[in-house]
Design a protein around this motif. Structure first.
Motif, PDB file in Angstrom:
ATOM      1  N   MET A  98       3.194   3.679 -16.416  1.00  0.00           N
ATOM      2  CA  MET A  98       2.915   4.649 -15.358  1.00  0.00           C
ATOM      3  C   MET A  98       2.860   3.985 -13.986  1.00  0.00           C
ATOM      4  O   MET A  98       3.338   4.539 -12.992  1.00  0.00           O
ATOM      5  N   LEU A  99       2.245   2.799 -13.938  1.00  0.00           N
ATOM      6  CA  LEU A  99       2.151   2.095 -12.658  1.00  0.00           C
ATOM      7  C   LEU A  99       3.531   1.697 -12.145  1.00  0.00           C
ATOM      8  O   LEU A  99       3.808   1.785 -10.935  1.00  0.00           O
ATOM      9  N   ILE A 100       4.391   1.257 -13.041  1.00  0.00           N
ATOM     10  CA  ILE A 100       5.755   0.911 -12.639  1.00  0.00           C
ATOM     11  C   ILE A 100       6.483   2.148 -12.129  1.00  0.00           C
ATOM     12  O   ILE A 100       7.195   2.113 -11.118  1.00  0.00           O
ATOM     13  N   SER A 101       6.290   3.277 -12.810  1.00  0.00           N
ATOM     14  CA  SER A 101       6.912   4.522 -12.379  1.00  0.00           C
ATOM     15  C   SER A 101       6.384   4.957 -11.014  1.00  0.00           C
ATOM     16  O   SER A 101       7.142   5.426 -10.158  1.00  0.00           O
ATOM     17  N   ILE A 102       5.068   4.829 -10.805  1.00  0.00           N
ATOM     18  CA  ILE A 102       4.472   5.185  -9.508  1.00  0.00           C
ATOM     19  C   ILE A 102       5.099   4.346  -8.397  1.00  0.00           C
ATOM     20  O   ILE A 102       5.466   4.871  -7.338  1.00  0.00           O
ATOM     21  N   ALA A 103       5.207   3.041  -8.639  1.00  0.00           N
ATOM     22  CA  ALA A 103       5.774   2.153  -7.628  1.00  0.00           C
ATOM     23  C   ALA A 103       7.214   2.531  -7.305  1.00  0.00           C
ATOM     24  O   ALA A 103       7.604   2.624  -6.135  1.00  0.00           O
ATOM     25  N   ARG A 104       8.017   2.786  -8.321  1.00  0.00           N
ATOM     26  CA  ARG A 104       9.422   3.100  -8.096  1.00  0.00           C
ATOM     27  C   ARG A 104       9.606   4.438  -7.388  1.00  0.00           C
ATOM     28  O   ARG A 104      10.445   4.566  -6.501  1.00  0.00           O
ATOM     29  N   LYS A 105       8.812   5.430  -7.792  1.00  0.00           N
ATOM     30  CA  LYS A 105       8.945   6.737  -7.172  1.00  0.00           C
ATOM     31  C   LYS A 105       8.469   6.732  -5.732  1.00  0.00           C
ATOM     32  O   LYS A 105       8.899   7.556  -4.921  1.00  0.00           O
TER      33      LYS A 105
END
Length: 394
Positions: A98-105
């Motif tokens: 989720m954290l990786i997704s938050i960063a990318r988005k």
């Protein structure tokens, strides 16, 4: 030498030279904490494969916007809260997708958010008994070696953990320029992720995810069983294949953590622990100075080996020293647990640090540079809070 290889050489050397038996050298690979991490790795993969992690990331972005500092503070508060009720390594493993997704988005490099949130898991883990392994290990050793002093309560650790968490979040919000690692990728090159079209499976994975959290937080199901059960339910319901589950496990982390646990067996078995205890008690008589020296020793050890192993080594040392000097072992055991948990300066100090090493593309020096301030803050808090709440005199 790769970190995983270095770690695996430890039980090899210890068993070859007869410091401990073959069984003692390798038994940590079946340790429940290792299996818990494996299960949570697989569960985290299911949230990513079904698109659940990306959906949650989109929701958080919509609430916090694309402001980097605000996103980081929101993520740290969430992880601190979760880590107070769940093992901090598990929280890092389960929230990493989720954290990786938050960063990318948010078009941020993951390196800007992963290391601070790994530290947040350690901060929050100091709030309760189940937040991190050193607290549980220390409480168990205290019960065995000094039962007349009782055990620490579930939230008794919060005297230290809450001030540490609050101070950390405030400082990260005020001084992100100095406390957050630089971007390891060009932000312009970071594209929005495509969310897999899995339909109802996304919500099944999300439901299993939260069910595991509830089971862990309430104690309805043991931590390891909850993690493994959640992962297997994701496979059985078709949220991911068995191959995906296996590929979701970061084996470098598993080998690294398991290999270093054997060190605690060795230091106890060969008598090195007793030698250190005798040396310290012979030359230091002032309780506060003794406390400071032991906390510094713990700080050094916990950054070069696992925090669980450090606690397992130091607690059996400090309890006889304290009792032999007619002092209460409570402040010493609490200090060992909290200083062992507050380990930020190396990627091998805690599983949370190790988990973000590769996704954040960090170097060893990143941990030294950005972990040193928190090591100092944690030590100062332990020297001021712990002797006040748990006096040296019984």
């Amino acid at each position: 030498i790769p970190l995983a290889v270095t770690s695996l050489l430890v039980p090899c050397a210890l068993s070859i030279f007869g410091v401990i038996t073959v069984k003692e050298a390798w038994i940590s690979f079946g340790d429940t904490s290792i299996l818990t991490i494996v299960g949570l790795f697989m569960l985290g993969e299911a949230t990513f494969a079904t698109g659940f992690a990306q959906k949650v990331a989109t929701h958080i972005i919509s609430k916090a916007g694309h402001n980097e500092t605000l996103l980081l503070v929101v993520a740290m508060i969430l992880i601190c809260f979760m880590s107070a009720f769940l093992n901090n390594a598990g929280v890092t493993a389960i929230t990493l997708p989720m954290l990786i997704s938050i960063a990318r988005k948010a078009h941020l490099s993951p390196s800007r958010i992963l290391l601070p949130t790994a530290y947040a898991a350690s901060f929050g883990g100091c709030i309760s008994l189940v937040g991190q392994a050193p607290s549980m290990v220390a409480n168990g050793i205290l019960a065995k070696m000094a039962p007349e002093y009782g055990q620490f309560g579930f939230f008794e650790f919060a005297w230290y953990g809450i001030p540490l968490s609050v101070i950390a979040i405030i400082l990260f919000a005020l001084f992100p320029k100095y406390l957050i690692p630089p971007a390891r990728a060009d932000v312009a090159d970071i594209k929005d992720e495509e969310i897999p079209e899995t339909g109802y499976k996304m919500w099944i994975a999300g439901g299993i995810y939260f069910l595991v959290i509830i089971c862990m937080a309430t104690g309805l199901v043991p931590l390891t069983t909850a993690a493994m059960l959640g992962a297997m339910l994701c496979v059985l319901t078709g949220c991911m294949t068995l191959k995906q589950a296996q590929e979701g496990i970061d084996w470098t982390t598993v080998w690294l953590f398991a290999g270093m646990l054997s060190m605690s067996f060795a230091l106890d078995r060969c008598g090195a622990g007793v030698l250190v205890a005798q040396f310290i008690s012979e030359y230091i008589t002032d309780p506060f100075v003794l406390f400071a020296v032991l906390m510094l020793a713990t700080n050094v050890l916990t950054n070069i080996m696992s925090n669980t192993a450090t606690t397992a080594i130091m607690c059996p040392l400090v309890i006889p020293i304290a009792i032999g000097m007619d002092l209460s072992p409570l402040p010493f055991v609490m200090g060992i647990a909290m200083n062992a948990a507050a380990c930020f300066m190396t990627p091998i100090a805690t599983p949370s640090n190790t988990l973000v090493l590769r996704p954040g593309n960090y170097t060893f020096f990143d941990y030294v540079r950005y972990g040193l301030p928190w090591q100092i803050v944690a030590f100062i808090l332990s020297m001021t809070i712990i002797p006040t709440v748990w006096p040296f005199n019984p």
